[in-house]
Design a protein around this motif. Structure first.
Motif, PDB file in Angstrom:
ATOM      1  N   LEU A  69      61.086  42.081  61.565  1.00 44.62           N
ATOM      2  CA  LEU A  69      59.733  41.513  61.518  1.00 44.62           C
ATOM      3  C   LEU A  69      59.765  40.099  60.921  1.00 44.62           C
ATOM      4  N   ARG A  70      60.542  39.935  59.862  1.00 42.92           N
ATOM      5  CA  ARG A  70      60.662  38.612  59.240  1.00 42.92           C
ATOM      6  C   ARG A  70      61.274  37.610  60.230  1.00 42.92           C
ATOM      7  N   GLN A  98      61.119  37.649  63.464  1.00 45.58           N
ATOM      8  CA  GLN A  98      60.146  37.302  64.499  1.00 45.58           C
ATOM      9  C   GLN A  98      59.067  36.353  63.960  1.00 45.58           C
ATOM     10  N   LYS A  99      58.796  36.428  62.681  1.00 47.78           N
ATOM     11  CA  LYS A  99      57.858  35.471  62.058  1.00 47.78           C
ATOM     12  C   LYS A  99      58.509  34.095  61.976  1.00 47.78           C
ATOM     13  N   THR A 157      58.300  32.422  65.228  1.00 43.27           N
ATOM     14  CA  THR A 157      56.999  31.774  65.447  1.00 43.27           C
ATOM     15  C   THR A 157      57.008  30.369  64.839  1.00 43.27           C
ATOM     16  N   LEU A 158      57.596  30.241  63.644  1.00 42.37           N
ATOM     17  CA  LEU A 158      57.646  28.936  62.972  1.00 42.37           C
ATOM     18  C   LEU A 158      58.537  27.947  63.724  1.00 42.37           C
ATOM     19  N   ARG A 206      56.619  26.762  66.619  1.00 46.99           N
ATOM     20  CA  ARG A 206      55.541  25.881  66.160  1.00 46.99           C
ATOM     21  C   ARG A 206      56.068  24.464  65.877  1.00 46.99           C
ATOM     22  N   VAL A 244      62.363  31.493  53.578  1.00 44.39           N
ATOM     23  CA  VAL A 244      61.263  30.974  54.390  1.00 44.39           C
ATOM     24  C   VAL A 244      59.951  31.639  53.982  1.00 44.39           C
ATOM     25  N   VAL A 269      56.828  33.102  54.982  1.00 49.08           N
ATOM     26  CA  VAL A 269      56.244  33.623  56.229  1.00 49.08           C
ATOM     27  C   VAL A 269      54.853  34.211  55.981  1.00 49.08           C
ATOM     28  N   VAL A 306      52.041  34.348  58.705  1.00 48.99           N
ATOM     29  CA  VAL A 306      52.585  33.977  60.017  1.00 48.99           C
ATOM     30  C   VAL A 306      52.642  35.221  60.899  1.00 48.99           C
ATOM     31  N   GLU A 307      52.135  35.093  62.121  1.00 49.69           N
ATOM     32  CA  GLU A 307      52.186  36.211  63.064  1.00 49.69           C
ATOM     33  C   GLU A 307      53.604  36.334  63.623  1.00 49.69           C
ATOM     34  N   PRO A 308      54.146  37.548  63.709  1.00 49.31           N
ATOM     35  CA  PRO A 308      55.451  37.694  64.351  1.00 49.31           C
ATOM     36  C   PRO A 308      55.350  37.399  65.848  1.00 49.31           C
ATOM     37  N   MET A 309      56.374  36.787  66.398  1.00 50.75           N
ATOM     38  CA  MET A 309      56.338  36.473  67.817  1.00 50.75           C
ATOM     39  C   MET A 309      56.417  37.752  68.651  1.00 50.75           C
TER      40      MET A 309
END
Lengths: 491, 95
Positions: A379-380, A382-383, A386-387, A390, B44, B46, B49-52
């Motif tokens: 999960l981390r 995948q976050k 996203t960054l 971005r 980081v 997070v 932040v939404e997971p992709m």
């Protein structure tokens, strides 16, 4: 003298239409070159009969004047693409006798357009590797050697066989897949052009799955124009892949030679990594200077999460791989090692069928997805992904058209040099390419120079989603300034 | 976080890959090297932040609820290591 195997794809296409030679002659010349180059181990299966039959059909069409876009063009196909009636192994022992009853969409598109199958090319097992040393058929040897040395070098991976088929003039083009750099890194190591298109541009249907949210197919060629011609045929919407993009495929060839005047090129400061050889830094600056003199505008940009792309990738990719590779169970297809019960059958089959790197990644993936660890790892990651995406979105929103980076942190290394040690050492090869897969963007690698030992080095251009055309225009501008690169024949 | 020998054995069993006892130490070292490398993600922030979930914006298409493929058992079984009368054959699963 120009031989049939040293033509560019575009030249061969035009020569066939002008009846300067036949598709059969073109196929035979390549089949002979493949035979003479077996020491490179680029092909794991040669398909001369299929090639000759397809070439004969191409000749009939050419005679009638109804030539399709790739009529009679001989290609190498990575052994990750299912080819109906032609053994497809992913270069894994677990699939050593697998003969698909169906055709992948990408290869079906190529045959629809008249291309000719020369054979299946070598790759790292299940596309997991950066040197083509994990294949169950043994490593591929690069046609390039260091000046004054005959130490065998890796072609990069995982699509090493496809890169070598193109670099050593065994095929006019080849098809690979890229999950973290598996087209672009071998393109850089072999002095060829390789593009990973935007996620969704090519259908993944019928490609042996590694990490489904990252995998994309793409072409290898000896110049940018040939890569553009191939991608046009490969791409397109496919209802059988729900992640394939339903949008028109442009005529990418038209982007070649288009002015790059006023295009804004970002130079990301985070790609200046510690320990990067001075030659790579110099090549990068040279590439920027070439684009500037072609009329582009250069701007310094920041992609602050770059350094986290590789560690995030080594969670996401193995997690998806552990799930995708669950299908190799010794029951439905592939290798089977008997056991006392079904569990032992699974365990023995998978122990015997998977090589060391694949086993490592399946275990890591299983661990990060296991109960209690999912949030901390997957999960981390995948976050973080996203960054990373971005970062690019913000840069593109400021008007940047493409990002210029080195392709690899070094030139090609020797076979055995990195495969014996810490697996992370090998993973670092993909430090510049993996961000592109994590963000789903298109990336092209174009050869741009040589290092002190005479080995090719590449530059990478990263584009906006579905803007491969800009990459082809900019890539062609780099190529015009830097030229193309061919190894001296020793094999 | 790092894994011990017992965890390596447990993970290998979850992944259905037989691992020889003599390989456990080596695998432990390799897995810990990778886990050590990914540890830096902890730095980081997070927060929020939404997971992709999808790398390109896309909407899944609907299609008619119709059978579009199938009816070819021979093709499905063509690569199976063991079959009998149109079925996959496995060791006895239920006592």
């Amino acid at each position: 003298m120009t031989t049939l195997t040293s033509l560019t794809l575009a030249e061969a296409r035009d020569g066939l239409r002008a009846k300067k030679f036949s598709a059969r002659e073109l196929a035979d010349a390549h089949l002979k070159a493949m035979e003479q180059a077996r020491a490179l181990n680029a092909f794991v299966l040669e398909t001369p009969e299929r090639a000759q039959a397809m070439a004969a059909e191409a000749d009939q069409r050419l005679a009638k004047g109804g030539a399709r876009p790739l009529e009679g063009i001989p290609l190498g196909i990575k052994d990750l693409f299912a080819t109906a009636g032609v053994r497809t192994t992913a270069c894994s022992k677990i699939l050593e006798n697998f003969t698909p009853t169906y055709e992948s969409t990408v290869t079906a598109n190529l045959w629809r357009d008249g291309a000719v199958l020369l054979g299946k090319t070598n790759n790292d097992e299940f596309a997991m590797g950066s040197s083509n040393e994990t294949s169950c058929f043994g490593p591929v040897t690069s046609p390039w050697r260091r000046k004054g040395s005959n130490v065998p070098l890796v072609p990069g991976g995982s699509s090493g066989g496809s890169a070598v088929a193109v670099a050593a003039n065994l095929a006019l083009g080849a098809v690979g897949t890229d999950t973290g750099g598996s087209i672009r890194q071998p393109a850089a190591f072999t002095g060829t052009v390789g593009i990973k298109p935007t996620y969704g541009r090519c259908s993944r249907w019928g490609i042996v799955a590694f990490a489904s949210s990252l995998d994309q197919a793409g072409p290898f060629a000896r110049n940018v124009k040939d890569a553009a011609i191939l991608l046009r045929s490969m791409a397109g919407h496919d209802p059988k892949d729900s992640t394939s993009a339903d949008r028109a495929v442009p005529d990418f060839e038209k982007a070649i030679g288009k002015s790059v005047q006023g295009r804004k090129i970002g130079i990301p400061k985070e790609y200046r990594v510690p320990g990067m050889p001075a030659e790579i830094e110099k090549l990068w600056q040279q590439g920027a200077a070439w684009l500037k003199s072609a009329g582009a505008e250069l701007v310094e940009i920041s992609l602050p999460h770059t350094k986290y792309a590789l560690p995030a990738y080594y969670i996401v990719a193995p997690a998806e791989a552990s799930s995708n590779l669950a299908r190799y169970d010794g029951v439905r297809y592939g290798l089977r090692v008997p056991g006392r019960d079904i569990t032992e059958l699974y365990e023995q089959t998978r122990a015997a069928g998977f090589g060391q790197e694949v086993r490592r990644r399946v275990l890591i993936g299983t661990y990060v997805l296991s109960a209690g660890y999912y949030d901390a790892y997957y999960l981390r990651a995948q976050k973080v992904r996203t960054l990373i995406k971005r970062d690019f979105e913000e840069v593109f929103a400021k008007g940047v058209d493409a990002v210029l980076t080195p392709a690899t942190p070094s030139s090609a290394f020797a076979i055995g040099e990195k495969s014996a040690g810490d697996p992370v050492e090998m993973y670092l090869n993909d430090v510049f390419t993996v961000t592109v897969n994590m963000a789903g963007l298109p990336g092209i690698v174009v050869p741009a120079g040589r290092d002190g030992a005479g080995l090719p080095l590449g530059l990478q251009l990263i584009g906006r989603p579905f803007d491969e055309e800009t990459l082809f225009s900019l890539g062609a501008a780099l190529e015009q300034a830097g030229g193309t690169f061919a190894p001296a024949r020793w094999w | 976080m790092s894994v011990d020998a017992a965890t390596v054995r447990r993970i290998a069993h979850l992944a259905r890959i037989a691992v020889e006892e003599g390989e456990v130490e080596k695998l432990k070292g390799e897995l810990n090297a990778i886990l050590g490398f990914v540890e830096q993600l902890k730095e980081v922030n997070v927060e929020g932040v939404e997971p992709m979930t999808s790398v390109t914006p896309m909407q899944l298409k609907m299609r008619a609820d119709k059978v579009t493929d199938g009816g070819d058992a021979a093709a499905v079984l063509a690569n199976a290591p063991q079959t009998e009368e149109g079925f996959f054959l496995v060791p006895k699963v239920v006592e």
